[in-house]
Design an enzyme around this catalytic site. Structure first.
Site, mmCIF file in Angstrom:
data_model
loop_
_atom_site.group_PDB
_atom_site.id
_atom_site.type_symbol
_atom_site.label_atom_id
_atom_site.label_comp_id
_atom_site.label_asym_id
_atom_site.label_seq_id
_atom_site.Cartn_x
_atom_site.Cartn_y
_atom_site.Cartn_z
ATOM 1 N N ASP A 208 27.787 40.225 37.955
ATOM 2 C CA ASP A 208 29.032 40.116 38.710
ATOM 3 C C ASP A 208 30.167 39.635 37.791
ATOM 4 O O ASP A 208 30.697 40.422 37.038
ATOM 5 C CB ASP A 208 28.843 39.227 39.946
ATOM 6 C CG ASP A 208 29.854 39.572 41.035
ATOM 7 O OD1 ASP A 208 30.160 40.761 41.214
ATOM 8 O OD2 ASP A 208 30.355 38.651 41.707
ATOM 9 N N ASN A 245 31.341 42.974 40.446
ATOM 10 C CA ASN A 245 32.799 42.982 40.248
ATOM 11 C C ASN A 245 33.196 43.095 38.774
ATOM 12 O O ASN A 245 34.118 43.818 38.430
ATOM 13 C CB ASN A 245 33.438 41.739 40.845
ATOM 14 C CG ASN A 245 33.306 41.716 42.360
ATOM 15 O OD1 ASN A 245 32.858 40.748 42.934
ATOM 16 N ND2 ASN A 245 33.660 42.796 43.018
ATOM 17 N N LYS A 250 37.425 34.937 37.125
ATOM 18 C CA LYS A 250 37.920 35.117 38.498
ATOM 19 C C LYS A 250 38.311 33.735 38.997
ATOM 20 O O LYS A 250 37.473 32.853 39.150
ATOM 21 C CB LYS A 250 36.830 35.726 39.381
ATOM 22 C CG LYS A 250 37.271 35.966 40.817
ATOM 23 C CD LYS A 250 36.098 36.369 41.702
ATOM 24 C CE LYS A 250 35.772 37.853 41.548
ATOM 25 N NZ LYS A 250 34.623 38.232 42.423
#
Ligand SMILES: [Ca+2]
Ligand SMILES: [Ca+2]
Ligand SMILES: [Ca+2]
Ligand SMILES: [Ca+2]
Length: 508
Positions: A208, A245, A250
């Site tokens: 991710d 992702n 993030k």
């Protein structure tokens, strides 16, 4: 005996007492939990050592592979002065292999449950059925020089209000959950608390994200990242893309496109994000403040920086001294930005960098756990970004801060082969500090027009030692500062393509 001496003696006695009472407990792959836990008769399970440990004790783990299938649970706390420690013994490297665990959210490798003041150093933690390590609710723990890989959820997760923990010089890579949509390298996310600090960490090829600060059940959270590298997240080991992702950093987010407008205040200093599947530095609807200082984004597939949604009132986006190369910058209209590579007058190119060889980023760490020396994304001598930044409160070298994650240090700290890119070497003066005379030498690999000049701390020229055309060779000049006042000065060698600066100190 003076009062001062008697106090010193008392302290010394107390130190002796505490070192007498604190014990070392040893764990080794060929040990047994029927043993007393000495170096010659070690335990085999870290869990048994934790049960046995009293406050202030150190658990030493010997090198080799430990096959564990149950979570190592830590539920007691040390204090600021007497931590519990779990350390790899000397330079040995223990590997805690949990790969016989089945996938499942209760199958962490190590779980600190409301446990504070632990210092865990030098362990590999791999293959857990969920997180390699979870800090659930604890504070003031130090996790140092550990590696988390091939775990079946995020490598290291912080949750349930975990706050003020320090994660230093850790790596987290190749972590992947069955959906590939959850496993991040470092996950200060969901119910995480404030004040967690990451320094010198790397995250790569997680299914991710590299770092993930997505919130659910927490708000107004602060996290600091410094000298951290995040790359190739959203890619598997074989180079194919995952279903996750794939962001480098993030910085927040929340359910329903963060309709609750949750705030994760993230500061990233001297961080590097490259070759991630999606964004290097990603807002992800975070409504908190984001402060990005001296960061470098390179070749992230969706964008190097994407922070476009208006923040909550009173929150700020600050982006200064940062580089983007071969990636998009999407910053909306509200950032306070200054001295970034995408702003005038800069015109970035490959020629600004010593190396674009991304494979350097996975080099082995140094023996003390610090990041390896690399030249990747480092500035060349004479780059437009050297000394071109604004003072943002970070230490810098030369006359001013540089732009990007890596401050130009001069040739002495770079591998000899890198000199091929440079025609000039500027040596450190001798003696230094000096009074009132010192010698400054430089070397040229070919005939060049040069200038050797001395500046004061404010960047004002105080003396031109020489200028003009010189043949290849080494030259020495004497600088006499009889007339000057004590302090820090700089000398700089300039050619048409390059300039090198060094610092020296006059002590009158
Ligand atoms: Ca999980
Ligand atoms: Ca995800
Ligand atoms: Ca994630
Ligand atoms: Ca500088």
């Amino acid at each position: 005996m003076t009062k001062r001496n008697s106090i010193a003696l008392l302290y010394f006695t107390l130190l002796q007492l505490s070192s007498l009472t604190a014990q070392n407990i040893f764990v080794a792959p060929d040990g047994s939990d029927n043993n007393p836990g000495t170096i010659s008769q070690p335990l085999i399970s870290i869990s048994a050592a934790i049960t046995k440990a009293k406050i202030g004790d150190t658990i030493f783990v010997r090198g080799g592979t430990f096959n564990y299938n149950t979570t190592i649970s830590i539920a007691k706390s040390g204090t600021a002065n007497f931590r519990y420690c779990i350390f790899a013994y000397k330079k040995e490297r223990p590997v805690l292999d949990f790969s016989s665990q089945v996938v499942g959210s209760s199958n962490r490798g190590i779980r600190l449950s409301n446990a504070s003041y632990w210092h865990i150093k030098g362990l590999d933690i791999k293959g857990a059925g969920d997180n390699g390590m979870e800090i659930s609710g604890g504070s003031y723990n130090i996790i140092e020089f550990c590696s988390f890989y091939e775990n079946r959820d995020s490598g290291l997760q912080l949750s349930n209000g975990a706050s003020n923990n320090q994660v230093i010089n850790c790596d987290s890579y190749n972590n992947s959950d069955p959906t590939e949509g959850n496993a991040d390298g470092f996950a200060p996310k969901l119910t995480v608390g404030s004040g967690n600090y990451f320094y010198g960490c790397r995250a790569w090829q997680n299914s991710d994200d590299g770092w993930d600060g997505y919130l659910r059940g927490a708000n107004n959270i602060t996290t600091i990242l410094e000298n951290c590298w995040s790359f190739k997240n959203g890619f598997r080991k074989d180079g194919t893309q995952t279903a996750g992702n794939g962001n480098g950093f993030k910085m927040g987010g929340g359910d329903n496109s963060n309709s609750d407008r949750l705030m994760h205040h993230v500061t990233a200093k001297r961080c590097l994000a490259f070759d991630n599947k999606a964004k290097g530095f990603d807002q992800n609807n975070n409504d908190g403040s984001m402060t990005i200082l001296n960061c470098t984004g390179f070749r992230n597939l969706t964008a190097d920086y994407r922070i476009t949604r208006e923040l909550n009132s009173g929150q700020t986006l600050i982006v200064k001294n940062s580089i983007s190369y071969l990636g998009l910058v999407e910053l909306g209209s509200f950032p306070l930005q200054e001295k970034n590579s995408w702003l005038a007058p800069f015109n970035i190119s490959a020629n600004d960098f010593v190396s674009l060889d991304a494979s350097q980023a996975t080099r082995t760490r140094k023996e003390d756990g610090t990041l390896p020396d690399i030249t990747f994304m480092h500035l060349v001598s004479g780059s437009q970004f050297v000394d071109a930044g604004v003072d943002v409160g970070l230490p810098f070298k030369g006359l001013a801060p540089d732009i990007g994650a890596f401050e130009y240090e001069g040739p002495s700290s770079i591998n000899a082969k890198d000199f091929i890119l440079s025609d000039i070497i500027l040596y450190q003066n001798f003696p230094n500090p000096f009074n009132p005379e010192t010698k400054i030498s430089f070397a040229l690999s070919r005939e060049l027009d040069i200038k050797l000049e001395v500046f004061d701390l404010l960047g004002r020229s105080v003396k031109i030692l020489t200028s003009g055309k010189y043949q290849s060779g080494t030259y020495t000049f004497v600088f006499n500062a009889e007339w000057a006042s004590s302090g820090i000065y700089f000398y700089r060698l300039t050619t048409a393509q390059n300039s090198l600066t060094k610092r020296f100190v006059l002590l009158q």
